[in-house]
Write a protein that holds these residues in place. Structure first.
Motif, PDB file in Angstrom:
ATOM      1  N   PRO A  54     -13.095  40.670   3.555  1.00 20.67           N
ATOM      2  CA  PRO A  54     -13.374  39.405   2.876  1.00 20.67           C
ATOM      3  C   PRO A  54     -14.873  39.224   2.640  1.00 20.67           C
ATOM      4  CG  PRO A  54     -12.824  39.040   5.193  1.00 20.67           C
ATOM      5  CD  PRO A  54     -12.537  40.472   4.904  1.00 20.67           C
ATOM      6  N   ASP A  55     -15.227  38.564   1.569  1.00 24.55           N
ATOM      7  CA  ASP A  55     -16.639  38.365   1.278  1.00 24.55           C
ATOM      8  C   ASP A  55     -17.146  37.129   2.024  1.00 24.55           C
ATOM      9  OD1 ASP A  55     -15.808  36.127  -0.152  1.00 24.55           O
ATOM     10  OD2 ASP A  55     -15.695  37.237  -2.030  1.00 24.55           O
ATOM     11  N   GLU A  56     -18.425  36.821   1.817  1.00 27.10           N
ATOM     12  CA  GLU A  56     -19.063  35.750   2.569  1.00 27.10           C
ATOM     13  C   GLU A  56     -18.400  34.393   2.347  1.00 27.10           C
ATOM     14  OE1 GLU A  56     -21.469  35.909   4.886  1.00 27.10           O
ATOM     15  OE2 GLU A  56     -21.154  38.070   4.725  1.00 27.10           O
ATOM     16  N   THR A  57     -17.841  34.185   1.165  1.00 26.91           N
ATOM     17  CA  THR A  57     -17.251  32.879   0.874  1.00 26.91           C
ATOM     18  C   THR A  57     -16.033  32.604   1.749  1.00 26.91           C
ATOM     19  OG1 THR A  57     -15.835  33.790  -0.866  1.00 26.91           O
ATOM     20  CG2 THR A  57     -18.007  33.003  -1.528  1.00 26.91           C
ATOM     21  N   LEU A  58     -15.495  33.633   2.383  1.00 27.08           N
ATOM     22  CA  LEU A  58     -14.309  33.450   3.224  1.00 27.08           C
ATOM     23  C   LEU A  58     -14.647  33.240   4.698  1.00 27.08           C
ATOM     24  CD1 LEU A  58     -11.832  36.061   1.706  1.00 27.08           C
ATOM     25  CD2 LEU A  58     -11.869  33.589   1.377  1.00 27.08           C
ATOM     26  N   ASN A  59     -15.931  33.271   5.004  1.00 28.87           N
ATOM     27  CA  ASN A  59     -16.314  33.093   6.405  1.00 28.87           C
ATOM     28  C   ASN A  59     -15.820  31.771   6.979  1.00 28.87           C
ATOM     29  OD1 ASN A  59     -17.515  35.553   6.677  1.00 28.87           O
ATOM     30  ND2 ASN A  59     -19.628  34.804   6.373  1.00 28.87           N
ATOM     31  N   VAL A  60     -15.814  30.763   6.142  1.00 25.69           N
ATOM     32  CA  VAL A  60     -15.372  29.456   6.627  1.00 25.69           C
ATOM     33  C   VAL A  60     -13.903  29.498   7.035  1.00 25.69           C
ATOM     34  CG1 VAL A  60     -14.781  28.624   4.301  1.00 25.69           C
ATOM     35  CG2 VAL A  60     -15.295  26.977   6.130  1.00 25.69           C
ATOM     36  N   TYR A  61     -13.115  30.252   6.287  1.00 27.05           N
ATOM     37  CA  TYR A  61     -11.702  30.392   6.647  1.00 27.05           C
ATOM     38  C   TYR A  61     -11.555  31.170   7.954  1.00 27.05           C
ATOM     39  CZ  TYR A  61     -10.545  28.823   1.921  1.00 27.05           C
ATOM     40  OH  TYR A  61     -10.413  28.092   0.761  1.00 27.05           O
ATOM     41  N   LYS A  62     -12.349  32.208   8.105  1.00 29.97           N
ATOM     42  CA  LYS A  62     -12.308  33.033   9.304  1.00 29.97           C
ATOM     43  C   LYS A  62     -12.691  32.213  10.535  1.00 29.97           C
ATOM     44  CE  LYS A  62     -12.184  37.016  11.584  1.00 29.97           C
ATOM     45  NZ  LYS A  62     -10.955  37.827  11.737  1.00 29.97           N
ATOM     46  N   GLU A  63     -13.747  31.476  10.412  1.00 28.50           N
ATOM     47  CA  GLU A  63     -14.223  30.675  11.548  1.00 28.50           C
ATOM     48  C   GLU A  63     -13.204  29.618  11.942  1.00 28.50           C
ATOM     49  OE1 GLU A  63     -17.972  29.202  10.263  1.00 28.50           O
ATOM     50  OE2 GLU A  63     -18.932  31.180  10.286  1.00 28.50           O
ATOM     51  N   SER A  64     -12.617  28.994  10.940  1.00 28.77           N
ATOM     52  CA  SER A  64     -11.594  27.978  11.217  1.00 28.77           C
ATOM     53  C   SER A  64     -10.386  28.602  11.899  1.00 28.77           C
ATOM     54  CB  SER A  64     -11.166  27.306   9.908  1.00 28.77           C
ATOM     55  OG  SER A  64     -10.102  26.399  10.141  1.00 28.77           O
ATOM     56  N   SER A  65      -9.978  29.771  11.423  1.00 31.62           N
ATOM     57  CA  SER A  65      -8.835  30.459  12.007  1.00 31.62           C
ATOM     58  C   SER A  65      -9.097  30.811  13.469  1.00 31.62           C
ATOM     59  CB  SER A  65      -8.546  31.736  11.207  1.00 31.62           C
ATOM     60  OG  SER A  65      -7.549  32.509  11.826  1.00 31.62           O
ATOM     61  N   LEU A  66     -10.261  31.380  13.742  1.00 32.89           N
ATOM     62  CA  LEU A  66     -10.604  31.760  15.117  1.00 32.89           C
ATOM     63  C   LEU A  66     -10.672  30.545  16.034  1.00 32.89           C
ATOM     64  CD1 LEU A  66     -13.373  34.422  14.390  1.00 32.89           C
ATOM     65  CD2 LEU A  66     -11.117  34.851  15.385  1.00 32.89           C
ATOM     66  N   ARG A  67     -11.267  29.489  15.542  1.00 32.89           N
ATOM     67  CA  ARG A  67     -11.398  28.269  16.341  1.00 32.89           C
ATOM     68  C   ARG A  67     -10.019  27.680  16.667  1.00 32.89           C
ATOM     69  NH1 ARG A  67     -14.549  26.097  13.216  1.00 32.89           N
ATOM     70  NH2 ARG A  67     -13.140  24.774  12.021  1.00 32.89           N
ATOM     71  N   ASN A  68      -9.166  27.614  15.661  1.00 32.49           N
ATOM     72  CA  ASN A  68      -7.839  27.043  15.873  1.00 32.49           C
ATOM     73  C   ASN A  68      -6.966  27.916  16.776  1.00 32.49           C
ATOM     74  OD1 ASN A  68      -7.906  24.561  14.400  1.00 32.49           O
ATOM     75  ND2 ASN A  68      -7.863  25.731  12.495  1.00 32.49           N
ATOM     76  N   LEU A  69      -7.131  29.241  16.679  1.00 34.75           N
ATOM     77  CA  LEU A  69      -6.379  30.138  17.552  1.00 34.75           C
ATOM     78  C   LEU A  69      -6.780  29.942  19.013  1.00 34.75           C
ATOM     79  CD1 LEU A  69      -6.284  33.477  15.511  1.00 34.75           C
ATOM     80  CD2 LEU A  69      -4.309  32.133  16.230  1.00 34.75           C
ATOM     81  N   GLU A  70      -8.066  29.782  19.271  1.00 31.34           N
ATOM     82  CA  GLU A  70      -8.509  29.567  20.650  1.00 31.34           C
ATOM     83  C   GLU A  70      -8.000  28.239  21.191  1.00 31.34           C
ATOM     84  OE1 GLU A  70      -9.965  31.570  22.894  1.00 31.34           O
ATOM     85  OE2 GLU A  70      -9.551  33.069  21.345  1.00 31.34           O
ATOM     86  N   MET A  71      -8.004  27.216  20.340  1.00 35.40           N
ATOM     87  CA  MET A  71      -7.471  25.910  20.761  1.00 35.40           C
ATOM     88  C   MET A  71      -5.979  26.011  21.056  1.00 35.40           C
ATOM     89  SD  MET A  71      -9.521  23.481  18.038  1.00 35.40           S
ATOM     90  CE  MET A  71      -8.487  22.044  18.385  1.00 35.40           C
ATOM     91  N   LEU A  72      -5.268  26.768  20.234  1.00 36.65           N
ATOM     92  CA  LEU A  72      -3.826  26.932  20.413  1.00 36.65           C
ATOM     93  C   LEU A  72      -3.540  27.719  21.694  1.00 36.65           C
ATOM     94  CD1 LEU A  72      -1.043  26.440  19.225  1.00 36.65           C
ATOM     95  CD2 LEU A  72      -1.329  28.485  17.820  1.00 36.65           C
ATOM     96  N   LYS A  73      -4.310  28.757  21.928  1.00 35.48           N
ATOM     97  CA  LYS A  73      -4.146  29.545  23.154  1.00 35.48           C
ATOM     98  C   LYS A  73      -4.371  28.668  24.385  1.00 35.48           C
ATOM     99  CE  LYS A  73      -6.123  33.547  25.561  1.00 35.48           C
ATOM    100  NZ  LYS A  73      -7.073  34.695  25.458  1.00 35.48           N
ATOM    101  N   GLU A  74      -5.399  27.843  24.328  1.00 34.10           N
ATOM    102  CA  GLU A  74      -5.693  26.945  25.453  1.00 34.10           C
ATOM    103  C   GLU A  74      -4.562  25.939  25.667  1.00 34.10           C
ATOM    104  OE1 GLU A  74      -9.049  23.590  26.578  1.00 34.10           O
ATOM    105  OE2 GLU A  74      -9.651  25.330  25.396  1.00 34.10           O
ATOM    106  N   ARG A  75      -4.015  25.440  24.582  1.00 31.05           N
ATOM    107  CA  ARG A  75      -2.895  24.488  24.680  1.00 31.05           C
ATOM    108  C   ARG A  75      -1.684  25.155  25.336  1.00 31.05           C
ATOM    109  NH1 ARG A  75       0.073  21.209  19.636  1.00 31.05           N
ATOM    110  NH2 ARG A  75       1.367  19.876  20.961  1.00 31.05           N
ATOM    111  N   MET A  76      -1.396  26.393  24.942  1.00 34.34           N
ATOM    112  CA  MET A  76      -0.274  27.128  25.531  1.00 34.34           C
ATOM    113  C   MET A  76      -0.475  27.318  27.031  1.00 34.34           C
ATOM    114  SD  MET A  76       0.118  30.020  22.524  1.00 34.34           S
ATOM    115  CE  MET A  76       1.310  31.056  23.402  1.00 34.34           C
TER     116      MET A  76
END
Length: 283
Positions: A54-76
């Motif tokens: 993915p190019d630089e414009t997709l970094n925001v999607y990547k960061e959001s995905s990683l952040r939400n995955l960590e929150m979800l893992k913590e919730r589990m």
């Protein structure tokens, strides 16, 4: 050690499926792989195929995905703390089905558990389009959990079949692995078209019976009903917790779910739907 893939889009619908998985396998050693694929709608499949990163414009999607995955893992880990369970996260720029197939190959996934969205408005849709596409394109046992289903141990399992499959270990073992840790009864349901069973069907039925010899099971046969009607009517008599089907290309399963008239079927499930492909992907 079971390896279970949990696709998520961070909706309550997918969270419901995750909680189902955590409770279904609460007594087993498992690794759960939380998968989020981020590919905005503007990126077509052709674009994904030719663009390795993915190019630089997709970094925001990547960061959001990683952040939400960590929150979800913590919730589990907080709400379903279990020393038998480990959780890994996967965030990747790809289409869902393609990445699921990649994970099956790379990690020898045993089960996929994902949520389904019910019919909305005037449209009669069996499942959300993502779930239907995964059921069609992924060769791995899948449990689709309706968004309105609150976890129940699968005590009563409904297994409709036309006895048109020469049953093998890979077809039945995923089901036996579930029933082994739950007090369950398997209800094998056949819709008799009035012609009785052929020798081939009778052999397959006997083979099925041999697989279930150490399980609680009952055979049921009904006439003058469609498969949809038979399933619905059976649920009126027995509190079914899990519907199981083998996805055979030429079986009634394909006719039931994957024809172009899927939006006219009017067949909806309010219980988890366990689909086992007759041909598994390589592991």
């Amino acid at each position: 050690m079971k390896k279970i893939l949990l696709p998520t889009d961070f909706s309550e619908n997918s969270w419901n499926a995750i909680t189902y998985a955590l409770q279904l396998f609460k007594n087993e050693e498992c690794t759960f792989f939380l998968l989020n694929t981020f590919a905005p709608a503007v990126y077509q499949v052709e674009y994904l195929l030719v663009m390795p990163q993915p190019d630089e414009t997709l970094n925001v999607y990547k960061e959001s995905s990683l952040r939400n995955l960590e929150m979800l893992k913590e919730r589990m880990q907080t709400e379903f703390s279990n020393p038998k369970h480990s959780i890994e996260t996967i965030s990747i720029f790809n289409t869902l089905v393609h990445q699921i197939n990649e994970e099956i190959q790379d990690k020898s996934i045993d089960y996929i558990i994902m949520g389904t969205k019910g019919a909305t408005g005037a449209r009669e849709i069996l499942f959300g389009s993502n779930t239907v596409f995964v059921l069609k394109k992924v060769k791995c046992p899948i449990i689709a959990v309706p968004e309105t289903f609150t976890y129940e141990s699968p005590h009563e399992i409904l297994f409709p079949t036309d006895y048109g499959i020469n049953y093998q270990d890979e077809h039945i073992q995923p089901l036996l692995n579930l029933t082994g840790n739950n007090v369950a009864r398997i209800n094998i349901l056949h819709v008799d078209k009035g012609r009785g069973l052929t020798e081939y069907q009778e052999r397959n039925k006997q083979q099925l019976e041999s697989y279930f010899k150490h399980s609680a099971y009952l055979f049921h046969s009904v006439q003058n009903e469609s498969v949809q009607e038979a399933i619905a009517n059976f649920q009126l008599k027995v509190r079914v917790n899990l519907l199981v089907m083998l996805n055979n290309k030429h079986s009634f399963f394909e006719n039931l779910f994957f024809k172009s008239t899927i939006n006219q079927i009017g067949f909806h499930l309010n219980i988890p739907f366990f689909v086992i492909p007759t041909k598994l992907g390589k592991k």
